[in-house]
Motif scaffolding. Structure first.
Motif, PDB file in Angstrom:
ATOM      1  N   UNK A 118     -32.751   1.796   2.117  1.00 25.80           N
ATOM      2  CA  UNK A 118     -33.000   3.058   1.451  1.00 25.80           C
ATOM      3  C   UNK A 118     -31.860   4.050   1.578  1.00 25.80           C
ATOM      4  N   UNK A 134     -39.877   6.198   4.562  1.00 28.94           N
ATOM      5  CA  UNK A 134     -39.523   6.713   3.234  1.00 28.94           C
ATOM      6  C   UNK A 134     -38.064   7.139   3.236  1.00 28.94           C
ATOM      7  N   UNK A 135     -37.280   6.603   2.327  1.00 32.32           N
ATOM      8  CA  UNK A 135     -35.867   6.960   2.305  1.00 32.32           C
ATOM      9  C   UNK A 135     -35.675   8.420   1.930  1.00 32.32           C
ATOM     10  N   UNK A 136     -34.610   8.974   2.438  1.00 35.34           N
ATOM     11  CA  UNK A 136     -34.300  10.373   2.218  1.00 35.34           C
ATOM     12  C   UNK A 136     -34.222  10.726   0.740  1.00 35.34           C
ATOM     13  N   UNK A 137     -33.620   9.851  -0.042  1.00 35.37           N
ATOM     14  CA  UNK A 137     -33.415  10.165  -1.446  1.00 35.37           C
ATOM     15  C   UNK A 137     -34.751  10.269  -2.187  1.00 35.37           C
ATOM     16  N   UNK A 138     -35.730   9.486  -1.751  1.00 37.17           N
ATOM     17  CA  UNK A 138     -37.029   9.534  -2.414  1.00 37.17           C
ATOM     18  C   UNK A 138     -37.771  10.810  -2.041  1.00 37.17           C
ATOM     19  N   UNK A 139     -37.647  11.199  -0.814  1.00 33.44           N
ATOM     20  CA  UNK A 139     -38.252  12.460  -0.411  1.00 33.44           C
ATOM     21  C   UNK A 139     -37.587  13.602  -1.170  1.00 33.44           C
ATOM     22  N   UNK A 146     -28.630   6.128   0.983  1.00 35.31           N
ATOM     23  CA  UNK A 146     -27.814   6.517  -0.165  1.00 35.31           C
ATOM     24  C   UNK A 146     -26.462   7.048   0.280  1.00 35.31           C
ATOM     25  N   UNK A 152     -37.485  17.802  -5.363  1.00 42.38           N
ATOM     26  CA  UNK A 152     -37.032  18.498  -6.572  1.00 42.38           C
ATOM     27  C   UNK A 152     -38.194  18.717  -7.539  1.00 42.38           C
ATOM     28  N   UNK A 176     -31.892  11.550 -10.579  1.00 42.05           N
ATOM     29  CA  UNK A 176     -32.748  12.667 -10.177  1.00 42.05           C
ATOM     30  C   UNK A 176     -32.062  14.004 -10.376  1.00 42.05           C
ATOM     31  N   UNK A 208     -29.380  13.437   2.119  1.00 45.93           N
ATOM     32  CA  UNK A 208     -29.765  13.355   0.710  1.00 45.93           C
ATOM     33  C   UNK A 208     -30.871  14.326   0.342  1.00 45.93           C
ATOM     34  N   UNK A 252     -38.118   8.094 -10.949  1.00 45.84           N
ATOM     35  CA  UNK A 252     -39.413   7.850 -10.303  1.00 45.84           C
ATOM     36  C   UNK A 252     -39.732   6.365 -10.250  1.00 45.84           C
ATOM     37  N   UNK A 304     -36.263  13.382  -4.139  1.00 44.31           N
ATOM     38  CA  UNK A 304     -36.786  13.306  -5.504  1.00 44.31           C
ATOM     39  C   UNK A 304     -38.109  14.051  -5.607  1.00 44.31           C
ATOM     40  N   UNK A 305     -38.973  13.770  -4.679  1.00 37.15           N
ATOM     41  CA  UNK A 305     -40.258  14.460  -4.623  1.00 37.15           C
ATOM     42  C   UNK A 305     -40.040  15.945  -4.399  1.00 37.15           C
TER      43      UNK A 305
END
Lengths: 285, 283, 322
Positions: free
Chosen positions: B208, C127-132, B210, C137, B242, C244, B254, C134-135
């Motif tokens: 995960x 949960x990866x940082x980038x997904x958090x 980046x 934003x 994003x 991120x 998403x 995304x949420x």
């Protein structure tokens, strides 16, 4: 072989006088002269500052069962491990003296402990068949990892070792089953098979039956009597009756020193040292 | 008076219990929220096109992230090539050899290394590889991730090896098997499951990431053809989409996020499955 | 060969090679030393990549607040400020929540809840940082902008911290999202600390008639103080390096403002955003230097945390109940 019933009682008050034993003593001149498997000369061992073995000198005969007895902490297991250099697994141990095996000092310069251990095997108190391996793989692991590849030899040794450990009939159809699926007594016999598969000359046993039930213990003791025809066996035991049942010679250790070493019958019926007598009559231990 | 005091103490105790259970709820709430939105916003965009198409320019319908998904896989493979041997063998040393003080120091250093921000690895590999070869590359990305994995795998490997009972080592050595063979064929074999789960956990961790890829792998709108070219990766793609101003790309972000989270959770579930009947788990 | 086996097995077994043992030992040692090499590598690369900037700007790099790539003026103060403030906010939010949760898990929760809850927290950690981000934003920021932020502005707008326009992307949002990211690690380390408090302590307190909370407070928390502090510092170490998610919600403006509603910028974020845009050498060097600063402070925080946790372990394992 000594009759356990004639062993002195282990209660303090009613110990019969030793000289009233009915077993005749063979005269000195008829003592069988066994060739020594080990000639231990003034062996001493230190764990850090503490001296665990004090100046032990003993000749252990070959192709016989020698028992080592003594109270806990007397150094008997430590001494046993000196015979195949297994004490070196503990850090900060120091050793002085010599252990001659087959005429050469085990502790001489340049001697590789790995080679020694192929000739002097060991069985441990807690049976430890390798958990990821089947029965067959367990028996053969010593051979395989030491370079033996030929199928024929492996199969031969597999059957022979299992037969010699009185396990063949019980497992011959289940050789692929995991080693851990056997009962406690069977596991210990599996470990014995594993040890003798590499064809050692000596088998050291450190309380091999102490974790087993009486029936399994009996089987191990029978096995020991059978094996001593081909191997020198040295067994450490805290159970004097066991020593009496299984062994030809017995050595009594106390606080790191060898107190007495004699034919088993004589040691138990007519010990020369007071300490020995005190131990076997249960005054301490 | 006594009774009142006792009641007051009981009330305090009850309040504290409630407060802490509320805290636990608050801690887990973001998880539920994130998952909810991942599914709601992402599931609509998960379709065949997503898994088979390359990204399309803005405005064109039907873009996908197949190169990013494959790219992540490639990067993880490269990372494993570096992280696994060094990590596992290093862990072997810590467990089987070495004095107490050396090992204590090494563990300390490994733990400190675990705390280095992942972006710093990106900067370091940029200086080492990207500047050298004058291009962003899959190699650089894989190296950055691999270096991150080393202290992780080293510690988990060490932990599992130490759990193998000493009796097995003794028994093997007593058979006249040499030390290294004892370690490899007996000890490591016994601990194999634990070693593998440690590797899987490390992979799940770096899958995960980046930041280390931002200026090493860099991302790629097309397929990567060799290790010296930039390569797409799922987390990178999610990030790029994003922060873009385009709705369609947001949708795809998403979707990508849902796929990424699923991948990671499957890895973690696999680990859980493999360690299900063990008393001790590696967290 | 001395003491070579003379039985039939010898004919088939290969002699052991000392060489194999030696080789394996040194191979594994070399790999273990890799961690040391890596730390040195990181330090060296960062220093090497920034030494021009270091000589040019000197110590003022850390105290200047101008970040103007065009004019080639580089000062790291806004980012140090941003990292410090966002991490502080994160700690203020996360530490009480995490420790309370850890207490709940070890002392107060019914047994059937414990494992599922632990699993949920582990999932949050995964949960990866980038997904958090995304949420953050698309969900968190709009929500913050609609409800909590206006509320805070109404009630606390007279203080400098909550003054000024509300954009959504802000220092406060950055702090909140870092808090979410560090909750799992502080919780799990705290839990370990609390679990290692010997039961004797709890039992003694219960025997004196203490309530549940009193047992926790007296017998457990005071015992575990140092360890919990260590857990918090570990969380701080994580917070400092978080990249991120923060970049996506903090606004990325190099300025120093008192208001938490104002956008900010952290050390990690500026590297993430501007590294590939750095057109000049000095620009890149300045970013490397920021990396060096970031590396330095995270190492310090982690060192402190490890020391605290180690002393707690020693204390716990040797302490005798009086």
């Amino acid at each position: 072989m000594i009759n356990p019933a004639s062993l002195p009682n282990t209660t303090m008050d009613s110990a019969p006088r030793i000289s009233q034993s009915r077993i005749p003593e063979p005269p000195e001149t008829l003592l069988p002269q066994a060739a020594p498997a080990f000639k231990v000369k003034q062996l001493s061992l230190w764990y850090g500052e503490k001296q665990a073995i004090k100046n032990v000198t003993i000749d252990i005969p070959e192709k016989m069962v020698t028992a080592i007895i003594g109270p806990s902490g007397c150094g008997k297991s430590t001494f046993l491990r000196c015979l195949n250099r297994m004490h070196e697994l503990v850090p900060r141990t120091r050793i002085e003296g010599e252990v001659l095996f087959d005429g050469e000092n085990l502790y001489g310069p340049g001697v590789d402990p790995t080679i020694i251990r192929r000739r002097i095997g060991m069985i441990f108190q807690k049976s430890n068949p390798f958990p990821t391996m089947s029965i067959a793989d367990n028996v053969l692991v010593g051979l395989r990892l030491n370079g033996v590849r030929k199928r024929q030899i492996l199969n031969e040794r597999l059957e022979k070792s299992l037969r010699m450990s009185a396990l063949w009939d019980e497992v011959k159809d289940d050789l692929g089953k995991p080693g851990m699926s056997l009962s406690g007594g069977q596991q210990q016999r599996l470990c014995i098979a594993r040890a003798i598969a590499v064809e050692p000359e000596v088998v050291l046993m450190d309380e091999p039956a102490s974790a087993l039930d009486p029936l399994a213990t009996m089987k191990i003791e029978e096995l020991i009597r059978e094996l001593c025809v081909d191997y020198t066996i040295i067994i450490v035991t805290h159970n004097m009756q066991q020593a009496g049942r299984c062994s030809d010679r017995t050595a009594f250790f106390f606080m790191g020193q060898l107190i007495e070493f004699d034919q088993t019958e004589r040691l138990f019926s007519n010990p020369k040292e007071k300490k020995t007598e005190d131990y076997i009559t249960g005054r301490f231990g | 008076m006594r009774g009142d005091q006792h009641t007051w103490r009981k009330i305090k105790s009850g309040a504290a219990s409630t407060a802490s259970s509320v805290a636990a709820l608050v801690v887990v709430a973001p998880l539920a929220l994130v998952f909810y939105h991942l599914v709601v916003s992402g599931i609509g965009s998960i379709n065949w096109a997503f898994f088979t198409n390359l990204p399309k320019p803005v405005g064109e319908v039907g873009g996908g992230m197949v190169n990013a998904i494959v790219g992540s896989g490639e990067l993880l493979g490269l990372a494993a090539l570096i992280g696994v041997p060094v990590g596992v063998l290093g862990g072997v040393y810590l467990a089987e050899y070495g004095g107490a003080r050396t090992n204590s120091l090494l563990r300390f250093v490994a733990d400190v290394l675990n705390g280095v921000p992942s972006i710093i690895w990106g900067v370091v590999v940029y200086g080492l590889v990207v500047l050298r070869f004058k291009s962003f590359s899959a190699l650089a990305g894989g190296l950055a991730l691999g270096l991150m994995m080393i202290p992780l795998i080293m510690r988990t490997t060490e932990e599992v090896l130490l759990l193998v009972p000493g009796g097995y080592r003794e028994a093997a050595l007593a058979l006249g098997i040499s030390r290294w063979k004892t370690i490899v064929h007996i000890v490591m074999k016994t601990a194999l499951k634990g070693i593998v789960t440690g590797i899987l956990l490390a992979l799940a961790r770096v899958a995960g990431e980046t930041a280390p890829l931002l200026f090493t792998a860099f991302g790629n709108r097309f397929w990567n053809h060799n290790l010296h070219e930039p390569i797409a990766a799922l987390p990178l793609q999610i990030f790029t989409y994003a922060i873009s101003p385009y709705d369609d790309w947001h949708r795809q972000a998403w979707a990508g996020a849902l796929v990424l989270v699923t991948m990671i959770f499957v890895l973690n579930a696999l680990v859980r499955f493999l360690t299900r009947d063990r008393a001790v788990r590696i967290l | 060969m001395p003491l070579a086996q003379r039985t039939s097995a010898a004919a088939h077994m290969k002699p052991p090679s000392r060489f194999g043992d030696r080789l394996f030992k040194y191979l594994t040692l070399a790999m273990a030393l890799a961690v040391v090499a890596l730390v040195l590598l990181v330090g060296w690369q960062l220093a090497r990549g920034s030494h021009l900037a270091m000589t040019k700007f000197g110590f003022h790099f850390l105290t200047t607040s101008t970040w103007d790539p065009v004019a080639e003026q580089f000062g790291a103060l806004p980012f140090i400020y941003g990292t410090a403030v966002s991490s502080l906010i994160a700690l203020i939010i996360a530490v009480p929540l995490s420790i309370a949760t850890a207490i709940y898990l070890t002392e107060l929760a019914p047994l059937w809840i414990r494992q599922p809850l632990v699993s949920l927290i582990e999932m949050l950690a995964a949960i990866p940082s980038v997904i958090l981000g995304l949420w953050g934003i698309f969900v968190m920021i709009p929500w913050l902008r609609s409800y909590p932020f206006p509320f805070l502005k109404e009630t606390l707008g007279w203080t400098p911290f909550f003054s000024g326009p509300v954009y959504g992307t802000s220092m406060l949002a950055g702090g909140i999202i870092i808090a979410i990211m560090i909750l799992p690690i502080i919780t799990s380390v705290s839990r370990e600390i609390l679990r290692s408090v010997p039961n004797l302590q709890r039992e003694a307190a219960y025997a004196l008639g203490a309530t549940r909370w009193e047992v926790t407070r007296i017998a457990v928390l005071s015992y575990a103080k140092n360890g919990l502090f260590g857990a918090a510092i570990l969380g701080l170490g994580r917070a400092l390096g978080e990249t991120m998610a923060v970049t996506m919600v903090i606004g990325n403006t190099p300025q120093i403002r008192a208001s938490l509603f104002a956008p900010g910028y952290t050390l990690a974020s500026v590297i993430a955003n501007e590294f590939t845009e750095a057109t000049t050498d000095i620009y890149l060097q300045a970013l490397f230097e920021i990396g060096l600063v970031l590396f330095g402070i995270t190492i310090l925080a982690n060192l402190l945390a490890q020391l605290l946790l180690k002393t707690t372990n020693n204390a716990m394992s040797t302490r005798v109940v009086q």
